[in-house]
Scaffold this active site. Sequence first.
Site, PDB file in Angstrom:
ATOM      1  N   HIS A   1       0.872  -1.182   0.000  1.00  0.00           N
ATOM      2  CA  HIS A   1       0.000   0.000   0.000  1.00  0.00           C
ATOM      3  C   HIS A   1       0.900   1.221   0.000  1.00  0.00           C
ATOM      4  O   HIS A   1       1.810   1.323   0.838  1.00  0.00           O
ATOM      5  CB  HIS A   1      -0.895  -0.017   1.241  1.00  0.00           C
ATOM      6  CG  HIS A   1      -2.050   0.934   1.164  1.00  0.00           C
ATOM      7  ND1 HIS A   1      -1.882   2.297   1.147  1.00  0.00           N
ATOM      8  CD2 HIS A   1      -3.379   0.715   1.080  1.00  0.00           C
ATOM      9  CE1 HIS A   1      -3.073   2.878   1.062  1.00  0.00           C
ATOM     10  NE2 HIS A   1      -4.000   1.935   1.015  1.00  0.00           N
TER      11      HIS A   1
ATOM     12  N   ARG B   1      -6.146  10.319  -0.229  1.00  0.00           N
ATOM     13  CA  ARG B   1      -5.810  10.890  -1.544  1.00  0.00           C
ATOM     14  C   ARG B   1      -7.063  11.103  -2.391  1.00  0.00           C
ATOM     15  O   ARG B   1      -7.151  12.072  -3.129  1.00  0.00           O
ATOM     16  CB  ARG B   1      -4.804   9.983  -2.264  1.00  0.00           C
ATOM     17  CG  ARG B   1      -3.376  10.153  -1.730  1.00  0.00           C
ATOM     18  CD  ARG B   1      -2.423   9.148  -2.330  1.00  0.00           C
ATOM     19  NE  ARG B   1      -2.629   7.823  -1.774  1.00  0.00           N
ATOM     20  CZ  ARG B   1      -2.583   6.691  -2.463  1.00  0.00           C
ATOM     21  NH1 ARG B   1      -2.349   6.731  -3.755  1.00  0.00           N
ATOM     22  NH2 ARG B   1      -2.763   5.523  -1.874  1.00  0.00           N
TER      23      ARG B   1
HETATM   24  O1  MEZ Z   1      -9.128  -2.142  -0.408  1.00  0.00           O
HETATM   25  C1  MEZ Z   1      -8.280  -1.693   0.365  1.00  0.00           C
HETATM   26  O2  MEZ Z   1      -7.168  -2.196   0.483  1.00  0.00           O
HETATM   27  C2  MEZ Z   1      -8.595  -0.464   1.133  1.00  0.00           C
HETATM   28  C3  MEZ Z   1     -10.000  -0.064   1.170  1.00  0.00           C
HETATM   29  C4  MEZ Z   1      -7.609   0.196   1.721  1.00  0.00           C
HETATM   30  C5  MEZ Z   1      -7.600   1.642   1.994  1.00  0.00           C
HETATM   31  O3  MEZ Z   1      -6.730   2.314   1.487  1.00  0.00           O
HETATM   32  O4  MEZ Z   1      -8.450   2.138   2.720  1.00  0.00           O
END
Ligand code: MEZ
Length: 537
Positions: free
Chosen positions: A318, A338
Amino acid sequence: MYTSEMLASMKNVEKTRNERLHAAISRMGAEEKDELLQEFHPDYRSSGFQVLKVGPNKGSKVPVELAELLEGHSRLHSDQLDLNQVDYDVDVLIIGGGGAGASAAIEADNGGAKVLLVTKLRMGDANTMMAEGGIQAADKANDSPAQHYLDAFGGGHYSNKPELLEKLVLDGPLAIKWLSDLGVMFDKEQDGTMVTTHGGGTSRKRMHACADYTGAEIMRVLRDEVSNRGIKCIDYAPAIELILDDKGHIGGAVLEDLDSHEHLVVRAKTVIIATGGAGRLHYQGFPTSNHYGATADGLVLGYRIGTELIYADAIQYHPTGVAYPAQIYGALVTEKVRSLGAQLVNSEGQAFMHPLETRDVAAASIIRECTARHKGVPALDGVALWLDTPMIDILSGEGTIAKRLPGMLRMYEKFGIDLRKEPILIYPTLHYQNGGILVDSQAETKVPGLYVAGEAVGGIHGRNRLMGNSLLDIIVFGRIAGRNAAASSAKCELGRLTLAHIDKFEAELKAAGIETTVVAPKLLPTYTHGRQARVEK
Ligand code: MEZ
Protein backbone atom coordinates in the site's frame (compact mmCIF):
# COMPACT_ATOMS: atom_id res chain seq x y z
CA MET A 1 5.99 15.78 17.78
CA TYR A 2 7.97 16.10 14.53
CA THR A 3 11.78 16.39 14.66
CA SER A 4 13.46 19.67 13.68
CA GLU A 5 14.65 18.09 10.42
CA MET A 6 11.08 17.07 9.58
CA LEU A 7 9.78 20.53 10.49
CA ALA A 8 12.32 22.13 8.17
CA SER A 9 11.16 19.95 5.28
CA MET A 10 7.52 20.56 6.18
CA LYS A 11 8.11 24.26 5.49
CA ASN A 12 8.73 23.33 1.83
CA VAL A 13 5.38 21.53 1.72
CA GLU A 14 3.60 24.57 3.15
CA LYS A 15 5.41 26.92 0.78
CA THR A 16 4.26 25.09 -2.35
CA ARG A 17 0.73 24.19 -1.20
CA ASN A 18 -1.09 27.11 -2.80
CA GLU A 19 0.55 26.57 -6.13
CA ARG A 20 -0.10 22.80 -6.00
CA LEU A 21 -3.78 23.30 -5.19
CA HIS A 22 -4.36 24.63 -8.67
CA ALA A 23 -1.88 22.63 -10.74
CA ALA A 24 -3.13 19.43 -12.35
CA ILE A 25 -0.67 16.52 -12.46
CA SER A 26 -0.95 14.23 -15.46
CA ARG A 27 -1.08 10.45 -15.15
CA MET A 28 1.80 8.27 -16.31
CA GLY A 29 1.70 6.52 -19.67
CA ALA A 30 1.78 2.73 -19.98
CA GLU A 31 5.46 2.53 -20.96
CA GLU A 32 6.54 4.88 -18.19
CA LYS A 33 4.62 2.76 -15.67
CA ASP A 34 6.20 -0.47 -16.87
CA GLU A 35 9.70 0.96 -16.60
CA LEU A 36 8.97 2.36 -13.16
CA LEU A 37 7.60 -0.94 -11.88
CA GLN A 38 10.50 -2.96 -13.19
CA GLU A 39 13.04 -0.70 -11.61
CA PHE A 40 11.41 0.13 -8.30
CA HIS A 41 8.55 -2.18 -7.35
CA PRO A 42 9.61 -4.83 -4.77
CA ASP A 43 8.01 -7.58 -6.92
CA TYR A 44 10.87 -7.10 -9.35
CA ARG A 45 13.66 -7.49 -6.77
CA SER A 46 14.95 -10.98 -7.53
CA SER A 47 16.52 -11.35 -4.07
CA GLY A 48 13.02 -11.32 -2.56
CA PHE A 49 11.96 -14.50 -4.36
CA GLN A 50 12.76 -18.18 -4.49
CA VAL A 51 11.85 -20.89 -6.97
CA LEU A 52 9.76 -23.72 -5.50
CA LYS A 53 11.23 -27.20 -5.76
CA VAL A 54 8.13 -29.21 -4.84
CA GLY A 55 4.37 -29.15 -5.12
CA PRO A 56 1.91 -27.98 -7.75
CA ASN A 57 3.86 -24.77 -8.43
CA LYS A 58 7.26 -26.44 -8.69
CA GLY A 59 9.45 -24.20 -10.86
CA SER A 60 7.61 -20.93 -10.04
CA LYS A 61 8.92 -18.13 -7.89
CA VAL A 62 7.26 -16.98 -4.69
CA PRO A 63 8.47 -14.70 -1.88
CA VAL A 64 11.35 -16.31 0.04
CA GLU A 65 9.42 -16.24 3.31
CA LEU A 66 6.45 -17.99 1.72
CA ALA A 67 8.64 -20.58 -0.01
CA GLU A 68 10.07 -21.62 3.37
CA LEU A 69 6.57 -22.34 4.64
CA LEU A 70 5.25 -24.01 1.49
CA GLU A 71 8.29 -26.31 1.61
CA GLY A 72 8.11 -26.83 5.37
CA HIS A 73 7.13 -29.92 7.36
CA SER A 74 3.67 -30.65 8.66
CA ARG A 75 2.96 -30.09 12.33
CA LEU A 76 1.70 -33.69 12.39
CA HIS A 77 2.80 -37.19 11.46
CA SER A 78 0.37 -39.06 9.24
CA ASP A 79 -0.28 -41.72 11.90
CA GLN A 80 -0.33 -39.42 14.92
CA LEU A 81 -4.11 -39.27 15.26
CA ASP A 82 -6.95 -41.75 15.17
CA LEU A 83 -9.17 -40.12 12.57
CA ASN A 84 -12.09 -42.30 13.66
CA GLN A 85 -12.12 -40.34 16.91
CA VAL A 86 -14.00 -37.37 15.54
CA ASP A 87 -14.51 -34.27 17.72
CA TYR A 88 -16.84 -32.46 15.31
CA ASP A 89 -18.81 -33.89 12.40
CA VAL A 90 -20.22 -31.20 10.08
CA ASP A 91 -21.36 -30.47 6.54
CA VAL A 92 -19.33 -27.30 6.07
CA LEU A 93 -16.14 -26.41 7.91
CA ILE A 94 -15.04 -22.80 7.47
CA ILE A 95 -11.45 -21.98 8.39
CA GLY A 96 -11.16 -18.27 9.14
CA GLY A 97 -13.28 -15.73 10.99
CA GLY A 98 -12.98 -12.64 8.80
CA GLY A 99 -15.47 -11.20 6.33
CA ALA A 100 -15.17 -14.05 3.81
CA GLY A 101 -15.57 -16.75 6.46
CA ALA A 102 -18.53 -15.00 8.08
CA SER A 103 -20.28 -14.42 4.71
CA ALA A 104 -19.73 -18.07 3.81
CA ALA A 105 -21.11 -19.19 7.17
CA ILE A 106 -24.29 -17.14 6.72
CA GLU A 107 -24.96 -18.55 3.24
CA ALA A 108 -24.10 -22.12 4.20
CA ASP A 109 -26.53 -21.73 7.09
CA ASN A 110 -29.16 -20.43 4.64
CA GLY A 111 -28.51 -23.59 2.62
CA GLY A 112 -29.49 -25.73 5.60
CA ALA A 113 -25.98 -27.08 6.26
CA LYS A 114 -24.50 -27.91 9.63
CA VAL A 115 -21.73 -25.33 9.81
CA LEU A 116 -18.64 -25.01 11.98
CA LEU A 117 -16.47 -21.88 11.78
CA VAL A 118 -13.03 -22.09 13.35
CA THR A 119 -10.58 -19.25 13.71
CA LYS A 120 -6.97 -18.92 14.79
CA LEU A 121 -7.51 -15.89 16.99
CA ARG A 122 -10.98 -14.48 17.61
CA MET A 123 -13.91 -14.10 15.27
CA GLY A 124 -13.28 -10.81 13.46
CA ASP A 125 -9.49 -10.74 14.02
CA ALA A 126 -8.90 -10.35 10.32
CA ASN A 127 -7.80 -7.98 7.59
CA THR A 128 -11.47 -7.20 6.97
CA MET A 129 -11.51 -5.34 10.25
CA MET A 130 -8.50 -3.25 9.19
CA ALA A 131 -9.94 -2.14 5.82
CA GLU A 132 -10.65 1.54 5.91
CA GLY A 133 -11.48 3.39 2.72
CA GLY A 134 -14.37 1.52 1.18
CA ILE A 135 -15.92 -1.17 -0.97
CA GLN A 136 -16.39 -0.83 -4.74
CA ALA A 137 -19.64 -1.61 -6.54
CA ALA A 138 -21.05 -0.19 -9.77
CA ASP A 139 -24.53 0.72 -8.58
CA LYS A 140 -24.83 4.35 -9.71
CA ALA A 141 -26.57 5.58 -12.85
CA ASN A 142 -23.34 6.76 -14.51
CA ASP A 143 -21.58 3.44 -13.88
CA SER A 144 -21.89 -0.21 -14.89
CA PRO A 145 -20.34 -3.58 -14.02
CA ALA A 146 -18.67 -3.48 -17.45
CA GLN A 147 -16.95 -0.20 -16.51
CA HIS A 148 -15.93 -1.70 -13.17
CA TYR A 149 -14.55 -4.75 -15.02
CA LEU A 150 -12.42 -2.59 -17.32
CA ASP A 151 -10.97 -0.59 -14.43
CA ALA A 152 -10.07 -3.70 -12.43
CA PHE A 153 -8.71 -5.48 -15.52
CA GLY A 154 -6.45 -2.53 -16.39
CA GLY A 155 -5.32 -2.18 -12.76
CA GLY A 156 -4.57 -5.91 -12.66
CA HIS A 157 -2.34 -5.67 -15.78
CA TYR A 158 -4.93 -7.61 -17.81
CA SER A 159 -4.08 -10.79 -15.92
CA ASN A 160 -7.27 -11.15 -13.82
CA LYS A 161 -9.08 -14.47 -14.37
CA PRO A 162 -12.01 -13.25 -16.48
CA GLU A 163 -14.59 -15.63 -14.98
CA LEU A 164 -13.72 -14.49 -11.43
CA LEU A 165 -13.64 -10.80 -12.24
CA GLU A 166 -16.95 -11.08 -14.05
CA LYS A 167 -18.60 -12.56 -10.95
CA LEU A 168 -17.04 -9.88 -8.77
CA VAL A 169 -18.36 -6.93 -10.73
CA LEU A 170 -21.76 -8.39 -11.60
CA ASP A 171 -22.48 -9.29 -7.96
CA GLY A 172 -21.13 -5.95 -6.66
CA PRO A 173 -24.42 -4.04 -6.42
CA LEU A 174 -26.08 -7.08 -4.82
CA ALA A 175 -23.31 -7.27 -2.23
CA ILE A 176 -23.91 -3.67 -1.18
CA LYS A 177 -27.65 -4.30 -0.90
CA TRP A 178 -27.06 -7.50 1.09
CA LEU A 179 -24.80 -5.66 3.53
CA SER A 180 -27.19 -2.72 3.83
CA ASP A 181 -30.09 -5.06 4.50
CA LEU A 182 -28.07 -6.78 7.22
CA GLY A 183 -27.46 -3.40 8.86
CA VAL A 184 -24.19 -1.93 7.56
CA MET A 185 -24.45 1.84 7.90
CA PHE A 186 -22.93 3.19 4.70
CA ASP A 187 -22.34 6.95 4.37
CA LYS A 188 -25.33 8.58 2.70
CA GLU A 189 -26.31 11.99 1.39
CA GLN A 190 -29.27 13.85 2.93
CA ASP A 191 -31.57 12.32 0.31
CA GLY A 192 -30.46 8.78 1.14
CA THR A 193 -28.22 8.13 -1.87
CA MET A 194 -24.88 6.53 -1.11
CA VAL A 195 -21.82 8.76 -0.89
CA THR A 196 -19.22 7.38 -3.32
CA THR A 197 -15.65 8.44 -4.08
CA HIS A 198 -12.85 7.52 -6.47
CA GLY A 199 -10.05 5.11 -5.66
CA GLY A 200 -6.75 4.67 -7.51
CA GLY A 201 -7.44 3.49 -11.06
CA THR A 202 -11.23 3.96 -11.01
CA SER A 203 -13.02 5.79 -13.82
CA ARG A 204 -16.17 6.30 -11.74
CA LYS A 205 -16.86 7.20 -8.12
CA ARG A 206 -17.93 3.77 -6.84
CA MET A 207 -16.26 3.49 -3.43
CA HIS A 208 -18.96 3.07 -0.79
CA ALA A 209 -17.73 3.72 2.71
CA CYS A 210 -18.52 3.86 6.38
CA ALA A 211 -16.29 6.87 7.14
CA ASP A 212 -12.76 5.42 7.31
CA TYR A 213 -13.69 2.26 9.22
CA THR A 214 -15.63 0.49 6.48
CA GLY A 215 -14.18 -2.95 7.20
CA ALA A 216 -14.81 -2.69 10.94
CA GLU A 217 -18.44 -1.75 10.32
CA ILE A 218 -18.92 -4.62 7.86
CA MET A 219 -17.29 -7.07 10.27
CA ARG A 220 -19.45 -5.81 13.14
CA VAL A 221 -22.59 -6.63 11.21
CA LEU A 222 -21.40 -9.99 9.85
CA ARG A 223 -20.19 -11.13 13.25
CA ASP A 224 -23.53 -10.23 14.80
CA GLU A 225 -25.38 -12.10 12.09
CA VAL A 226 -23.28 -15.25 12.56
CA SER A 227 -23.82 -15.04 16.29
CA ASN A 228 -27.57 -14.31 16.06
CA ARG A 229 -28.04 -17.39 13.90
CA GLY A 230 -26.32 -19.54 16.52
CA ILE A 231 -23.67 -20.77 14.07
CA LYS A 232 -21.04 -22.70 16.00
CA CYS A 233 -17.69 -20.87 16.14
CA ILE A 234 -14.49 -21.91 17.87
CA ASP A 235 -11.85 -19.27 18.62
CA TYR A 236 -8.12 -19.92 19.11
CA ALA A 237 -8.37 -23.15 17.11
CA PRO A 238 -6.36 -22.85 13.89
CA ALA A 239 -6.44 -25.61 11.31
CA ILE A 240 -2.98 -27.16 11.09
CA GLU A 241 -3.65 -29.83 8.47
CA LEU A 242 -6.40 -30.67 6.00
CA ILE A 243 -7.80 -34.19 5.86
CA LEU A 244 -8.71 -36.02 2.64
CA ASP A 245 -10.80 -39.14 2.23
CA ASP A 246 -9.52 -42.23 0.44
CA LYS A 247 -11.07 -41.03 -2.86
CA GLY A 248 -9.21 -37.70 -2.79
CA HIS A 249 -12.26 -35.69 -1.68
CA ILE A 250 -11.77 -33.19 1.14
CA GLY A 251 -12.66 -34.79 4.47
CA GLY A 252 -12.10 -32.11 7.12
CA ALA A 253 -9.21 -30.69 9.09
CA VAL A 254 -7.14 -31.12 12.22
CA LEU A 255 -7.28 -28.14 14.57
CA GLU A 256 -4.90 -27.19 17.34
CA ASP A 257 -6.42 -25.75 20.50
CA LEU A 258 -4.04 -22.88 21.24
CA ASP A 259 -4.80 -23.07 24.98
CA SER A 260 -4.55 -26.79 25.68
CA HIS A 261 -2.30 -27.78 22.72
CA GLU A 262 -4.77 -30.59 22.04
CA HIS A 263 -5.61 -31.68 18.53
CA LEU A 264 -9.23 -31.76 17.44
CA VAL A 265 -10.44 -33.78 14.47
CA VAL A 266 -13.18 -32.21 12.35
CA ARG A 267 -14.88 -34.48 9.83
CA ALA A 268 -16.41 -32.23 7.17
CA LYS A 269 -18.02 -32.96 3.83
CA THR A 270 -16.84 -29.63 2.51
CA VAL A 271 -14.21 -27.15 3.69
CA ILE A 272 -13.85 -23.44 2.93
CA ILE A 273 -10.42 -21.88 3.35
CA ALA A 274 -10.93 -18.24 4.37
CA THR A 275 -7.67 -17.66 6.20
CA GLY A 276 -6.75 -14.30 4.64
CA GLY A 277 -3.36 -12.87 3.78
CA ALA A 278 0.33 -12.98 4.61
CA GLY A 279 1.42 -9.50 5.72
CA ARG A 280 2.87 -10.79 8.96
CA LEU A 281 5.51 -12.67 6.97
CA HIS A 282 7.03 -9.22 6.32
CA TYR A 283 8.25 -9.93 2.81
CA GLN A 284 11.55 -8.15 2.08
CA GLY A 285 11.49 -6.67 5.58
CA PHE A 286 8.48 -4.42 4.91
CA PRO A 287 6.22 -3.35 7.77
CA THR A 288 2.59 -4.34 7.35
CA SER A 289 -0.93 -3.00 7.68
CA ASN A 290 -2.20 -6.55 8.30
CA HIS A 291 -3.68 -8.06 11.44
CA TYR A 292 -1.58 -10.26 13.71
CA GLY A 293 -2.72 -13.58 12.29
CA ALA A 294 -1.92 -12.94 8.62
CA THR A 295 0.67 -15.70 8.05
CA ALA A 296 -0.51 -17.41 4.83
CA ASP A 297 -1.83 -20.49 6.67
CA GLY A 298 -4.47 -21.37 4.07
CA LEU A 299 -1.95 -21.27 1.23
CA VAL A 300 0.26 -23.73 3.11
CA LEU A 301 -2.60 -26.10 4.01
CA GLY A 302 -3.91 -26.12 0.45
CA TYR A 303 -0.50 -26.50 -1.17
CA ARG A 304 0.27 -29.65 0.77
CA ILE A 305 -2.82 -31.39 -0.59
CA GLY A 306 -2.17 -30.26 -4.14
CA THR A 307 -4.02 -26.97 -4.72
CA GLU A 308 -2.28 -24.74 -7.21
CA LEU A 309 -1.31 -21.12 -6.51
CA ILE A 310 -1.67 -18.31 -9.00
CA TYR A 311 0.30 -15.02 -8.93
CA ALA A 312 1.87 -15.87 -5.58
CA ASP A 313 4.73 -13.55 -6.60
CA ALA A 314 2.44 -10.51 -6.93
CA ILE A 315 2.36 -8.62 -3.67
CA GLN A 316 0.62 -5.37 -2.89
CA TYR A 317 2.49 -2.66 -1.00
CA HIS A 318 0.00 0.00 0.00
CA PRO A 319 1.60 3.28 -1.03
CA THR A 320 0.73 5.05 2.19
CA GLY A 321 1.72 3.21 5.32
CA VAL A 322 2.57 5.24 8.41
CA ALA A 323 6.31 6.01 8.43
CA TYR A 324 6.21 8.11 11.58
CA PRO A 325 5.63 7.99 14.57
CA ALA A 326 7.11 4.64 15.57
CA GLN A 327 4.10 3.50 17.60
CA ILE A 328 1.96 3.13 14.50
CA TYR A 329 4.71 2.30 12.01
CA GLY A 330 3.34 0.39 9.01
CA ALA A 331 -0.32 1.04 9.82
CA LEU A 332 -2.65 1.90 6.98
CA VAL A 333 -3.28 5.48 5.89
CA THR A 334 -6.30 4.92 3.73
CA GLU A 335 -6.19 5.69 0.01
CA LYS A 336 -9.32 7.71 0.67
CA VAL A 337 -7.03 10.43 2.04
CA ARG A 338 -5.81 10.89 -1.54
CA SER A 339 -9.32 10.41 -3.00
CA LEU A 340 -10.38 13.40 -0.92
CA GLY A 341 -7.57 15.62 -2.18
CA ALA A 342 -4.28 15.00 -0.33
CA GLN A 343 -1.18 14.99 -2.50
CA LEU A 344 2.06 13.04 -2.20
CA VAL A 345 4.91 15.51 -1.86
CA ASN A 346 8.69 15.06 -1.57
CA SER A 347 11.14 16.68 0.84
CA GLU A 348 11.42 19.73 -1.43
CA GLY A 349 7.69 20.31 -1.54
CA GLN A 350 7.22 18.92 -5.07
CA ALA A 351 4.22 16.78 -6.06
CA PHE A 352 5.79 14.04 -8.19
CA MET A 353 2.83 11.89 -9.29
CA HIS A 354 -0.94 11.93 -9.76
CA PRO A 355 -2.35 11.00 -6.33
CA LEU A 356 -4.60 8.26 -7.72
CA GLU A 357 -2.28 6.13 -9.80
CA THR A 358 -2.87 2.40 -9.16
CA ARG A 359 -1.22 1.08 -6.01
CA ASP A 360 1.73 -0.73 -7.58
CA VAL A 361 2.64 2.35 -9.60
CA ALA A 362 2.17 4.69 -6.63
CA ALA A 363 4.31 2.50 -4.34
CA ALA A 364 7.08 2.22 -6.95
CA SER A 365 6.97 5.97 -7.54
CA ILE A 366 7.36 6.67 -3.81
CA ILE A 367 10.27 4.24 -3.57
CA ARG A 368 11.95 5.92 -6.57
CA GLU A 369 11.52 9.35 -5.00
CA CYS A 370 13.12 8.14 -1.77
CA THR A 371 15.95 6.10 -3.33
CA ALA A 372 17.12 7.07 -6.84
CA ARG A 373 16.00 10.69 -6.52
CA HIS A 374 17.08 11.16 -2.89
CA LYS A 375 14.05 13.30 -2.08
CA GLY A 376 12.88 11.52 1.05
CA VAL A 377 12.57 12.96 4.54
CA PRO A 378 14.59 11.15 7.25
CA ALA A 379 12.11 9.31 9.49
CA LEU A 380 12.94 6.69 12.12
CA ASP A 381 15.47 4.31 10.50
CA GLY A 382 14.65 5.21 6.92
CA VAL A 383 13.18 7.91 4.71
CA ALA A 384 9.60 8.86 3.97
CA LEU A 385 7.49 11.29 1.97
CA TRP A 386 4.81 13.77 2.88
CA LEU A 387 1.12 13.20 2.36
CA ASP A 388 -0.26 16.72 2.34
CA THR A 389 -3.47 16.17 4.31
CA PRO A 390 -4.35 19.85 5.01
CA MET A 391 -5.24 20.06 1.28
CA ILE A 392 -8.37 17.99 1.97
CA ASP A 393 -10.28 20.57 3.97
CA ILE A 394 -9.12 23.34 1.62
CA LEU A 395 -10.35 21.45 -1.48
CA SER A 396 -13.37 19.61 -0.10
CA GLY A 397 -14.56 22.03 2.55
CA GLU A 398 -13.74 22.56 6.20
CA GLY A 399 -14.84 19.65 8.35
CA THR A 400 -14.29 17.03 5.62
CA ILE A 401 -11.45 15.34 7.50
CA ALA A 402 -13.41 15.23 10.75
CA LYS A 403 -16.44 13.79 8.98
CA ARG A 404 -14.92 11.42 6.44
CA LEU A 405 -11.66 10.42 8.15
CA PRO A 406 -12.43 10.40 11.89
CA GLY A 407 -10.38 7.28 12.59
CA MET A 408 -7.32 8.69 10.89
CA LEU A 409 -7.71 12.02 12.70
CA ARG A 410 -7.94 10.28 16.06
CA MET A 411 -5.02 7.93 15.40
CA TYR A 412 -2.68 10.86 14.70
CA GLU A 413 -4.09 13.08 17.45
CA LYS A 414 -2.88 10.53 19.99
CA PHE A 415 0.66 11.42 18.92
CA GLY A 416 0.19 15.17 18.87
CA ILE A 417 -0.25 15.44 15.09
CA ASP A 418 -3.29 17.26 13.70
CA LEU A 419 -3.56 16.15 10.10
CA ARG A 420 -5.94 19.01 9.33
CA LYS A 421 -3.03 21.39 9.93
CA GLU A 422 0.11 19.33 9.30
CA PRO A 423 1.03 16.81 6.59
CA ILE A 424 1.94 13.25 7.61
CA LEU A 425 4.88 11.01 6.75
CA ILE A 426 4.28 7.84 4.75
CA TYR A 427 6.10 4.97 3.02
CA PRO A 428 4.77 1.78 1.35
CA THR A 429 3.60 -0.97 3.70
CA LEU A 430 2.90 -4.64 2.94
CA HIS A 431 -0.86 -4.72 2.52
CA TYR A 432 -2.23 -7.56 0.39
CA GLN A 433 -1.42 -10.76 -1.46
CA ASN A 434 -2.73 -10.30 -4.98
CA GLY A 435 -2.24 -14.00 -5.65
CA GLY A 436 -3.43 -17.08 -3.83
CA ILE A 437 -5.16 -20.40 -4.38
CA LEU A 438 -6.60 -21.04 -7.82
CA VAL A 439 -10.37 -21.57 -7.84
CA ASP A 440 -13.07 -21.78 -10.50
CA SER A 441 -16.00 -19.39 -10.75
CA GLN A 442 -17.81 -21.47 -8.10
CA ALA A 443 -14.95 -20.83 -5.63
CA GLU A 444 -13.96 -24.52 -5.75
CA THR A 445 -10.40 -25.80 -6.06
CA LYS A 446 -9.22 -28.88 -7.93
CA VAL A 447 -9.66 -30.87 -4.71
CA PRO A 448 -13.36 -31.84 -4.71
CA GLY A 449 -15.25 -30.25 -1.84
CA LEU A 450 -12.52 -27.72 -1.04
CA TYR A 451 -13.51 -24.07 -1.57
CA VAL A 452 -11.61 -20.84 -1.00
CA ALA A 453 -12.84 -17.29 -0.36
CA GLY A 454 -11.28 -13.94 0.48
CA GLU A 455 -7.63 -12.96 0.35
CA ALA A 456 -6.51 -16.60 0.12
CA VAL A 457 -7.98 -16.73 -3.43
CA GLY A 458 -5.76 -15.77 -6.36
CA GLY A 459 -6.68 -14.49 -9.79
CA ILE A 460 -9.63 -12.19 -9.12
CA HIS A 461 -7.48 -9.08 -9.12
CA GLY A 462 -4.74 -10.17 -11.49
CA ARG A 463 -1.34 -8.91 -10.45
CA ASN A 464 -2.54 -5.73 -8.75
CA ARG A 465 -5.81 -5.17 -6.90
CA LEU A 466 -7.65 -1.85 -6.90
CA MET A 467 -8.77 -0.28 -3.64
CA GLY A 468 -12.13 -1.52 -2.36
CA ASN A 469 -12.24 -4.64 -4.51
CA SER A 470 -11.10 -6.80 -1.62
CA LEU A 471 -13.98 -5.91 0.70
CA LEU A 472 -16.16 -6.69 -2.29
CA ASP A 473 -14.57 -10.04 -3.08
CA ILE A 474 -14.84 -11.33 0.48
CA ILE A 475 -18.60 -10.79 0.29
CA VAL A 476 -19.14 -12.01 -3.27
CA PHE A 477 -16.92 -15.11 -3.08
CA GLY A 478 -17.64 -15.77 0.60
CA ARG A 479 -21.32 -16.06 -0.29
CA ILE A 480 -20.66 -18.16 -3.40
CA ALA A 481 -18.41 -20.54 -1.46
CA GLY A 482 -20.92 -20.87 1.39
CA ARG A 483 -23.83 -21.57 -0.94
CA ASN A 484 -21.93 -24.10 -3.05
CA ALA A 485 -20.35 -25.88 -0.11
CA ALA A 486 -23.77 -26.33 1.51
CA ALA A 487 -25.27 -27.67 -1.73
CA SER A 488 -22.41 -30.04 -2.46
CA SER A 489 -22.29 -31.36 1.13
CA ALA A 490 -25.90 -32.48 0.75
CA LYS A 491 -24.80 -34.89 -1.99
CA CYS A 492 -21.53 -36.03 -0.44
CA GLU A 493 -20.75 -39.46 1.05
CA LEU A 494 -17.30 -39.31 2.61
CA GLY A 495 -14.96 -42.29 2.45
CA ARG A 496 -12.27 -43.24 4.98
CA LEU A 497 -10.38 -40.24 6.35
CA THR A 498 -6.63 -40.11 5.87
CA LEU A 499 -3.56 -37.92 6.36
CA ALA A 500 -1.54 -39.94 3.85
CA HIS A 501 -0.77 -36.77 1.88
CA ILE A 502 1.68 -35.78 4.62
CA ASP A 503 3.89 -38.79 3.78
CA LYS A 504 3.63 -38.05 0.09
CA PHE A 505 4.70 -34.46 0.62
CA GLU A 506 7.56 -35.53 2.91
CA ALA A 507 8.76 -37.88 0.18
CA GLU A 508 8.69 -35.01 -2.31
CA LEU A 509 10.74 -32.81 0.03
CA LYS A 510 13.29 -35.58 0.43
CA ALA A 511 13.50 -36.28 -3.29
CA ALA A 512 14.09 -32.57 -3.93
CA GLY A 513 16.91 -32.55 -1.37
CA ILE A 514 15.13 -30.04 0.87
CA GLU A 515 16.44 -30.18 4.41
CA THR A 516 14.56 -27.81 6.66
CA THR A 517 13.51 -27.44 10.26
CA VAL A 518 10.58 -25.19 9.34
CA VAL A 519 7.13 -26.43 10.34
CA ALA A 520 4.08 -24.91 8.75
CA PRO A 521 1.56 -23.36 8.87
CA LYS A 522 3.37 -20.79 10.94
CA LEU A 523 0.25 -19.67 12.87
CA LEU A 524 1.84 -16.75 14.72
CA PRO A 525 4.42 -14.23 13.51
CA THR A 526 8.06 -14.66 14.43
CA TYR A 527 8.15 -11.81 16.93
CA THR A 528 5.46 -13.39 19.08
CA HIS A 529 5.84 -15.00 22.46
CA GLY A 530 2.79 -16.95 21.34
CA ARG A 531 0.98 -19.19 23.69
CA GLN A 532 3.39 -18.59 26.54
CA ALA A 533 2.67 -14.88 26.52
CA ARG A 534 -1.04 -15.59 26.84
CA VAL A 535 -0.47 -18.09 29.65
CA GLU A 536 1.85 -15.81 31.58
CA LYS A 537 -0.69 -13.02 31.52
O1 MEZ B 1 -9.13 -2.14 -0.41
C1 MEZ B 1 -8.28 -1.69 0.37
O2 MEZ B 1 -7.17 -2.20 0.48
C2 MEZ B 1 -8.60 -0.46 1.13
C3 MEZ B 1 -10.00 -0.06 1.17
C4 MEZ B 1 -7.61 0.20 1.72
C5 MEZ B 1 -7.60 1.64 1.99
O3 MEZ B 1 -6.73 2.31 1.49
O4 MEZ B 1 -8.45 2.14 2.72
